[in-house]
Design a protein around this motif. Structure first.
Motif, short mmCIF file in Angstrom:
data_model
loop_
_atom_site.label_atom_id
_atom_site.label_comp_id
_atom_site.label_asym_id
_atom_site.label_seq_id
_atom_site.Cartn_x
_atom_site.Cartn_y
_atom_site.Cartn_z
N LEU A 181 0.82 -1.20 0.00
CA LEU A 181 0.00 0.00 0.00
C LEU A 181 0.86 1.26 0.00
O LEU A 181 1.91 1.30 0.63
CB LEU A 181 -0.93 0.01 1.21
CG LEU A 181 -1.81 -1.24 1.36
CD1 LEU A 181 -2.71 -1.11 2.59
CD2 LEU A 181 -2.65 -1.48 0.11
N GLY A 182 0.38 2.27 -0.68
CA GLY A 182 1.15 3.50 -0.81
C GLY A 182 0.83 4.52 0.26
O GLY A 182 0.29 4.21 1.33
N GLU A 183 1.14 5.75 -0.04
CA GLU A 183 0.97 6.86 0.91
C GLU A 183 -0.50 7.05 1.27
O GLU A 183 -1.39 6.94 0.42
CB GLU A 183 1.51 8.14 0.27
CG GLU A 183 1.43 9.37 1.16
CD GLU A 183 1.90 10.62 0.44
OE1 GLU A 183 1.78 11.71 1.03
OE2 GLU A 183 2.39 10.49 -0.70
N GLY A 184 -0.73 7.34 2.53
CA GLY A 184 -2.07 7.66 2.99
C GLY A 184 -2.85 6.52 3.59
O GLY A 184 -3.96 6.72 4.09
N TRP A 185 -2.27 5.31 3.58
CA TRP A 185 -2.97 4.16 4.13
C TRP A 185 -2.53 3.86 5.56
O TRP A 185 -1.33 3.84 5.85
CB TRP A 185 -2.72 2.92 3.27
CG TRP A 185 -3.49 2.93 1.98
CD1 TRP A 185 -3.03 3.34 0.76
CD2 TRP A 185 -4.84 2.53 1.80
NE1 TRP A 185 -4.01 3.22 -0.18
CE2 TRP A 185 -5.14 2.72 0.42
CE3 TRP A 185 -5.84 2.02 2.63
CZ2 TRP A 185 -6.40 2.44 -0.11
CZ3 TRP A 185 -7.08 1.73 2.10
CH2 TRP A 185 -7.35 1.94 0.75
N TRP A 186 -3.50 3.65 6.43
CA TRP A 186 -3.25 3.15 7.79
C TRP A 186 -3.60 1.67 7.80
O TRP A 186 -4.68 1.28 7.35
CB TRP A 186 -4.10 3.88 8.82
CG TRP A 186 -4.02 3.23 10.19
CD1 TRP A 186 -3.06 3.42 11.12
CD2 TRP A 186 -4.95 2.30 10.74
NE1 TRP A 186 -3.32 2.66 12.24
CE2 TRP A 186 -4.47 1.95 12.03
CE3 TRP A 186 -6.13 1.70 10.28
CZ2 TRP A 186 -5.13 1.05 12.86
CZ3 TRP A 186 -6.79 0.80 11.10
CH2 TRP A 186 -6.30 0.48 12.37
N VAL A 187 -2.67 0.85 8.30
CA VAL A 187 -2.89 -0.60 8.35
C VAL A 187 -2.95 -1.04 9.80
O VAL A 187 -2.03 -0.77 10.59
CB VAL A 187 -1.75 -1.35 7.62
CG1 VAL A 187 -1.98 -2.85 7.70
CG2 VAL A 187 -1.67 -0.91 6.16
#
Length: 219
Positions: free
Chosen positions: A82-88
């Motif tokens: 996942l790229g920028e801006g994703w919270w996992v």
């Protein structure tokens, strides 16, 4: 179990009052309609069958905050896709099933002082366990949709844990779902709840990663 993801999605939307799922080449899109969860993309492959290329493609196409991904693979794996801006969510959930005909039965009486109420509305059966002072002690709900039933929002208040209340909720829901004709139970469990479910005969089908898009400039 064949079709386990579709069974989970189908029951989940009934349980939560979400929009009917839209079929996608890689899984399902569900409109939830909440500020914290506008919609969710659920991939229908499990474990090593999850296609990194498809996850990256879908994730890269998300531009609005509040969109979730549900991927049945470990968070340490999916997080790298996942790229920028994703919270996992760092804690891996799990997709679990149980044959209701062989699930644990009995044990639905509540401890002295607690009160249990069971009711059904809109195809969803809910169980509430109230503490002696009237506060919430434990709860859960199930949505039977034919041969399968989704178990959802199972929780026990911290002050009332280790008293068997979670088992009472689950056994009550399992009996209710079986009486409605469901043959298999499905749920998405948390690490905290996994031990309870396994003690009642549930087994893990796949790990689950939950990821939320916060926006490109989320900081």
């Amino acid at each position: 179990m064949d079709g386990v993801v579709q069974a989970w999605v189908t029951g989940w939307v009934v349980s939560r009052g979400a929009a009917p799922p839209e079929r996608e080449p890689w899984g399902f899109t569900v409109d939830v309609g909440q500020l914290a969860q506008v919609s969710r993309h659920v991939f229908d492959a499990l474990g090593d069958e999850v296609d990194e290329r498809l996850v990256r493609k879908v994730a890269d196409g998300v531009t609005g905050a509040g969109v979730w991904l549900k991927v049945f693979q470990d968070p340490e794996v999916v997080g790298d896709w996942l790229g920028e801006g994703w919270w996992v969510d760092p804690e891996p959930g799990c997709l679990m099933t149980v044959p209701l005909a062989g699930a644990a039965v009995g044990g639905t009486d509540v401890p002295d002082g607690y009160r249990k109420r069971v009711w059904s509305t809109g195809g969803v059966t809910r169980v509430l366990l109230a503490a002696p002072d009237g506060s919430l002690a434990a709860r859960g709900q199930t949505a039977p949709t034919g041969a399968t039933a989704v178990f959802d929002q199972i929780e026990t208040a911290s002050a009332h844990r280790r008293r068997g209340l979670g088992s009472v909720v689950m056994r009550t829901l399992q009996a209710t779902a079986a009486a409605a004709g469901a043959e298999t139970g499905v749920l998405a469990g948390t690490p905290a709840g996994r031990a309870l479910y396994e003690s009642l005969g549930w087994h893990v089908e796949a790990p689950l990663t939950s990821a939320k898009f916060m926006g490109r400039d989320a900081g």
